[in-house]
Structure formats: C-alpha cells, structure tokens
Design an enzyme around this catalytic site. Structure first.
Site, PDB file in Angstrom:
ATOM      1  N   HIS A   1       0.859  -1.181   0.000  1.00 18.15           N
ATOM      2  CA  HIS A   1       0.000   0.000   0.000  1.00 18.15           C
ATOM      3  C   HIS A   1       0.897   1.234   0.000  1.00 18.15           C
ATOM      4  O   HIS A   1       2.139   1.107  -0.018  1.00 18.15           O
ATOM      5  CB  HIS A   1      -0.953  -0.028   1.200  1.00 18.15           C
ATOM      6  CG  HIS A   1      -0.267  -0.297   2.506  1.00 18.15           C
ATOM      7  ND1 HIS A   1       0.645   0.592   3.059  1.00 18.15           N
ATOM      8  CD2 HIS A   1      -0.329  -1.355   3.364  1.00 18.15           C
ATOM      9  CE1 HIS A   1       1.088   0.106   4.203  1.00 18.15           C
ATOM     10  NE2 HIS A   1       0.527  -1.085   4.407  1.00 18.15           N
TER      11      HIS A   1
ATOM     12  N   HIS B   1       4.047   1.258   2.201  1.00 13.10           N
ATOM     13  CA  HIS B   1       5.228   0.582   1.646  1.00 13.10           C
ATOM     14  C   HIS B   1       5.850   1.419   0.531  1.00 13.10           C
ATOM     15  O   HIS B   1       7.069   1.551   0.446  1.00 13.10           O
ATOM     16  CB  HIS B   1       4.827  -0.773   1.030  1.00 13.10           C
ATOM     17  CG  HIS B   1       4.265  -1.764   1.987  1.00 13.10           C
ATOM     18  ND1 HIS B   1       2.945  -2.162   1.951  1.00 13.10           N
ATOM     19  CD2 HIS B   1       4.843  -2.462   3.000  1.00 13.10           C
ATOM     20  CE1 HIS B   1       2.740  -3.065   2.892  1.00 13.10           C
ATOM     21  NE2 HIS B   1       3.860  -3.260   3.556  1.00 13.10           N
TER      22      HIS B   1
END
Ligand code: PAF
Length: 301
Positions: free
Chosen positions: A46, A49
């Site tokens: 997501h 990250h």
C-alpha cells in the site's frame, strides 16, 4: 541490479526468486559501488510501503524490495494462510516508484528442511506485541537478519506504524553489529487518520468505520496532553473510552511508554509514545503516536 535512471524508475523491477540470483545482483551493485537500499515487506503493498520505496530510491542508487510472507512471525491461530498475497499488483505498484529489484523467495529457500536457528529478540520485544504475540518478534528478528545478510544493503527502511518492530530491529542491529543503517519513516494515513496496513483489506465498510477508533484514541491522548494532563492513568482511561465509543471493545493494550525502552511511564513529563492494539471483530490492528508535552511557554519539554 540495473543502474537507476529516469527510465528504470518507470520500468518494471527485475524479480528474482533464487538466492543465487539475489546474491549475484547484490554483488554487481556492490562492485559498481552503488549505495543499496533495502525495503523488506510481506507484499500486499500500500502507499505506506511505497513511501518507503520512494525514500529508498531517493536516498540510494539501487533499491531492493523483498516480498515474503514470513511464516515464523505468525502464531498458530493467526492469519498466515489468509494474509493477502497480491504479487502482480505489488509489482505493478513497484514499477511506478523506482524499485530496481524484487526478491520474492519461496518458503523452502529461506527455511529449508532442518532449519532450526533463530535470533533471540532484544529486551524491548518483551512487552506489548511480545506479550500478545508470543514468538512474533523471534520470527521478525530471524527473517530480518537473514534478509540483511543476503542483501548487504547500506540502509534498510521500515515504517513507524510498527513502532515496536522498528525498535526491536534497531536494537538487534546495534547489539549484533550488523553493518546497516535502519531508517524509520513516518506512518502513512488515510484522510480520516487510519494508519495504512495490509490488514485493512480485511475490513468491511462498517468495520472500516470503527477502525478509525484507534487513531481517535491516539488523538484523544494527544489532546489530553495539550490540555496539560500529565497523569498516564487518566490519559489511558480516556483512550479506552474513545475506543469503546467507536465500537471497539476488544483491546489488547493501550500504553504510554518511554520511546526508547518501551517501559510504561506514570507521567507524561517527557516525549512519550502512545501505543494501541485492538480488534475490530476478527481483525487486529495496531497504531502509535508520539506525545510531546510542552511547558507553559509552549516549548516542547
Ligand atoms: O513489517 C513487515 O512487513 C514484516 O514484519 C517484515 C519486516 C517484512 C519481516 O517479515
């Protein structure tokens, strides 16, 4: 590992599954004298990250992302088998943020038959997540040290959302003299404050709404401190109340702790980390926030 260039930033990353291919790519990067950034992940990527990968790409000349759902950090009743595995979407997202190389190993290559050596996590792992998820940090320190040894990176990037994990890894690196710098990057949040997490995918719209309670409880702690409340018990009571108001009744812990040792504090006279772990039905979520008390002139203490 391909050298960074404007073109590489938009190209799909090279994906390697084999240990020997990873080692070869790492050796090439090191021979070329490139600063290497490592972003260890379990996939289901997501924006949180991706912000780590962007930071790595900005600070380093080569970026390695690992995608591996690490079985040893899950308890027997936890969500290992259910954990989202979304490799294709992950690679698509990574192609847009400058990851040159992705290491996506099999379970057998990292934990071959007969594997039996684990890293005993540091003292800072004992409380909170350590109490509620026995063996979790042993799995984390073991896999992270393995990835550090394989990647030989200069810097590794982790999210502040997993605050205790970041403390555990930083301490392990210091204690074991691992030649890597740990860079902890800010939590990325939804507009309503919910911290991004791969586990948010488990939530239906009604649960998603209640999940905001974690952030609301942290914000309530912050507001208490801003109003001059210094008593930890009073603030913790307020945090619990906000969780209940948001329809969250299963609370693993709310805690106000020293940011380095993670030991509980009785008074908020210094910068303090507020931690929360709670369940929205079957989904366990964690979050944290730094509380910065100010003296009467408005200066941070
Ligand atoms: O934070 C995570 O996603 C995992 O704990 C990590 C650091 C990738 C180790 O498996």
């Amino acid at each position: 590992m391909p050298p960074p260039s404007p073109a590489t930033k938009e190209a799909p990353p090279r994906v390697v599954n084999q240990l020997t291919d990873l080692q070869q790519a790492v050796a090439q990067a090191r021979q070329a004298g490139r600063k290497l950034g490592l972003v260890p992940t379990m996939g289901a990527l997501h924006e949180g990250h991706l912000s780590l990968v962007r930071r790595a790409a900005a600070e380093c000349e080569a970026t390695l992302v690992t995608i591996f759902v690490n079985p040893t950090q899950f308890g027997p009743q936890e969500d290992f088998s259910q954990y989202p595995r979304t490799l294709e979407a992950d690679l698509q997202a990574l192609s847009e943020v400058g990851a040159g190389l992705v290491y996506n190993p099999s379970r057998e290559s990292l934990y071959p038959a007969g594997f039996s050596t684990y890293v005993d996590p540091p003292h800072v792992a004992l409380r909170w997540e350590g109490e509620h998820r026995p063996q979790h940090f042993r799995g984390v320190t073991t896999i992270v040290l393995k990835l550090f040894l394989l990647a030989q990176a200069d810097v590794a990037f982790f999210g502040q959302k997993d605050y205790q994990q970041a403390c555990v890894i930083a301490r392990m690196v210091e204690d074991l003299n691992v030649p890597i710098r740990v860079c902890v990057c800010p939590t990325v949040r939804e507009p309503d404050g919910l911290a991004l997490s791969s586990r948010n995918r488990y939530l239906n719209p009604e649960q998603r709404c209640r999940a905001q309670g974690l952030w609301n409880s942290l914000r309530a702690a912050c507001q208490c401190v801003e109003r001059g409340e210094r008593d930890a018990a009073a603030i913790l009571g307020q945090m619990r109340e906000v969780l209940f108001e948001n329809g969250i009744s299963r609370i693993d812990y709310v805690a106000l702790v020293d940011p380095q040792t993670l030991e509980p504090v009785a008074r908020i006279d210094q910068p303090t980390q507020a931690l929360v772990a709670a369940w929205v039905d079957q989904t366990r979520l964690i979050d944290n926030l730094r509380l910065e008390p100010r003296n009467p002139t408005g200066r941070k203490l």
